[in-house]
Design a protein around this motif. Sequence first.
Motif, mmCIF file in Angstrom:
data_model
loop_
_atom_site.group_PDB
_atom_site.id
_atom_site.type_symbol
_atom_site.label_atom_id
_atom_site.label_comp_id
_atom_site.label_asym_id
_atom_site.label_seq_id
_atom_site.Cartn_x
_atom_site.Cartn_y
_atom_site.Cartn_z
ATOM 1 N N ILE A 118 -5.791 1.825 -7.940
ATOM 2 C CA ILE A 118 -6.201 1.812 -6.683
ATOM 3 C C ILE A 118 -6.100 2.650 -6.382
ATOM 4 O O ILE A 118 -7.099 2.451 -5.387
ATOM 5 C CB ILE A 118 -5.505 -0.159 -6.733
ATOM 6 N N LEU A 119 -4.915 3.026 -5.643
ATOM 7 C CA LEU A 119 -4.895 4.504 -4.918
ATOM 8 C C LEU A 119 -5.659 5.498 -5.324
ATOM 9 O O LEU A 119 -6.649 6.166 -4.128
ATOM 10 C CB LEU A 119 -3.336 4.925 -5.386
ATOM 11 N N LEU A 120 -6.419 5.658 -6.756
ATOM 12 C CA LEU A 120 -6.945 6.914 -6.703
ATOM 13 C C LEU A 120 -8.492 6.792 -6.136
ATOM 14 O O LEU A 120 -9.317 7.659 -6.154
ATOM 15 C CB LEU A 120 -6.751 7.261 -8.019
ATOM 16 N N ALA A 121 -9.208 5.228 -6.878
ATOM 17 C CA ALA A 121 -10.479 4.112 -6.540
ATOM 18 C C ALA A 121 -10.655 4.665 -5.356
ATOM 19 O O ALA A 121 -11.858 4.793 -4.511
ATOM 20 C CB ALA A 121 -10.812 3.146 -7.320
ATOM 21 N N THR A 122 -9.538 4.514 -4.310
ATOM 22 C CA THR A 122 -9.127 4.306 -2.815
ATOM 23 C C THR A 122 -9.528 5.848 -2.547
ATOM 24 O O THR A 122 -10.846 5.978 -1.414
ATOM 25 C CB THR A 122 -8.374 4.253 -1.934
ATOM 26 N N ILE A 123 -9.358 6.735 -3.280
ATOM 27 C CA ILE A 123 -8.897 8.058 -2.246
ATOM 28 C C ILE A 123 -10.299 8.974 -3.008
ATOM 29 O O ILE A 123 -11.093 9.415 -1.821
ATOM 30 C CB ILE A 123 -7.814 8.971 -3.436
ATOM 31 N N ILE A 137 -9.116 12.905 8.593
ATOM 32 C CA ILE A 137 -7.859 12.195 8.431
ATOM 33 C C ILE A 137 -7.345 11.490 7.663
ATOM 34 O O ILE A 137 -6.199 10.965 6.953
ATOM 35 C CB ILE A 137 -6.990 11.176 9.461
ATOM 36 N N PRO A 138 -7.810 10.230 6.956
ATOM 37 C CA PRO A 138 -7.997 9.074 5.682
ATOM 38 C C PRO A 138 -7.625 10.103 4.753
ATOM 39 O O PRO A 138 -6.872 9.813 4.016
ATOM 40 C CB PRO A 138 -9.213 8.934 5.964
ATOM 41 N N GLY A 139 -8.023 10.941 4.108
ATOM 42 C CA GLY A 139 -8.228 11.901 2.872
ATOM 43 C C GLY A 139 -6.489 12.457 3.282
ATOM 44 O O GLY A 139 -6.337 12.198 1.879
ATOM 45 N N LEU A 140 -6.351 13.309 3.918
ATOM 46 C CA LEU A 140 -5.165 13.197 4.188
ATOM 47 C C LEU A 140 -4.268 12.665 3.788
ATOM 48 O O LEU A 140 -2.603 13.087 3.050
ATOM 49 C CB LEU A 140 -5.075 14.822 5.310
ATOM 50 N N VAL A 141 -4.000 11.575 4.496
ATOM 51 C CA VAL A 141 -3.049 10.443 4.517
ATOM 52 C C VAL A 141 -3.023 9.889 2.800
ATOM 53 O O VAL A 141 -1.949 9.261 2.589
ATOM 54 C CB VAL A 141 -3.391 8.956 5.944
#
Length: 440
Positions: free
Chosen positions: A87-92, A351-355
């Motif tokens: 889920i996290l990697l898909a979001t990234i 910013i979203p990509g860094l977080v």
Amino acid sequence: MESAAAGSSSAPIVDRKAIGTVLFMALFLFSWISLTPFYDLTGEAVLDPSAGNSNRLNQIVFLLLFGCMLVYGVMHPMRRMILQPRILLATIFLWFLFVSVMSAHSSNSIKSVILAVMMIVNASIYLMLPASEKHFAKMLAIGSLAALGLSYYGIFMLPQFSIHQAAELREPMNVGLWRGHFPHKNSAAAAMVLMSFFGLFVMRAWSRIIGAVIFALAAFFLMQTGGKTSTAMLPLILVLAFIVERFPVLRIPVVVGGVAAFNLFAVGSSVYRPFGEFVASLGIDATFTNRADVWRFAFAAIAEHPFTGYGFRSFWQTEELLYSGGQVETWAVAAANGHNSFVDILLATGIPGLVLTIFWIIFMPLRDISRIDAKQASPNLTRFFLRVWLYGLFHAGLESLFYEGGNVLWFTFVVGLYGFRFQSTATLVGREAAGRATAT
């Protein structure tokens, strides 16, 4: 590893081990040596932003390796671990695709995102290939000796391609510094730090003599690269890994606080003049070998697109930047990258990509480490993954490596992330085999 393979009735364990050995060594040698080792830095092509380092044969071999790894992983009993946390990697990567589609170089950006995903898939399967901890150590030793042997061969037999020369067009000031079969002294230095960790692991998990040889060869080569930061980091990371392993209460201060402080110390000195003056007063180069110019330029660009960034691989070394005439104001327009992984991710994905990236590479591993049972997981493996992880995090403060598809340090770093995930659910097997410890 061994217990997972034993739980499958689809193939004899010896077949799985043989296939795993071939894939492990093939991917290791392709990543660490490549099909075209030794780089000529004296030709004008090194200044051409359109001249890529890859070629069609490299692409074909990489795709073949990826296909073989994916088939092996899907057929493995532990296939659920591939590309976790999904889920996290898909979001990234959905965010990365979004900002890349919006970039001025969307085609190249999207290709870079796909390559990054493929590399992470390979890394998530890589630790399924060894049949045991000892088998893992043996293969690391063989691969390390092959890479070290090639680098030393280059130093003595091909010095014009293995030692920086005065005739080089981009950085002639590096003359005399070793780089082996790597493209730059800094990449060689980072590789030798990892090789040192390989040697220490091999000493504990398989052979003290072979491990010591690998460590000695890598450490000596490291000193000849002139990589002061990597040379200083080697003993520092060993100390920090010991602290993180032995004192759980200090993990967050050391990792989160340490990485934040290191980046503030480095990047902050370029952005805030008073802080830079304070760093200089300590006798430290406040420009960090002229990186300060790059960081100031990067932050000026980030201020224009703080939320979406410029897209994957759509800022540095683009024709618009190189031929903009900005060299009159600063040399940073010709920089190959931002020389800071966190700055580059902020520049590329906002910013979203860094977080999201920080959550994946810092906080998720901290959670996995806290779940590792010392009585069930192999301490040698945990210590090895800790060293690789910590070095990658701190090295990222001065070099760019996050999501670099062809970067061996990034690949090894991601393998370490999955190592923590495996270790957090590990169970020792083969207890009757004279205390041999292998992990699932």
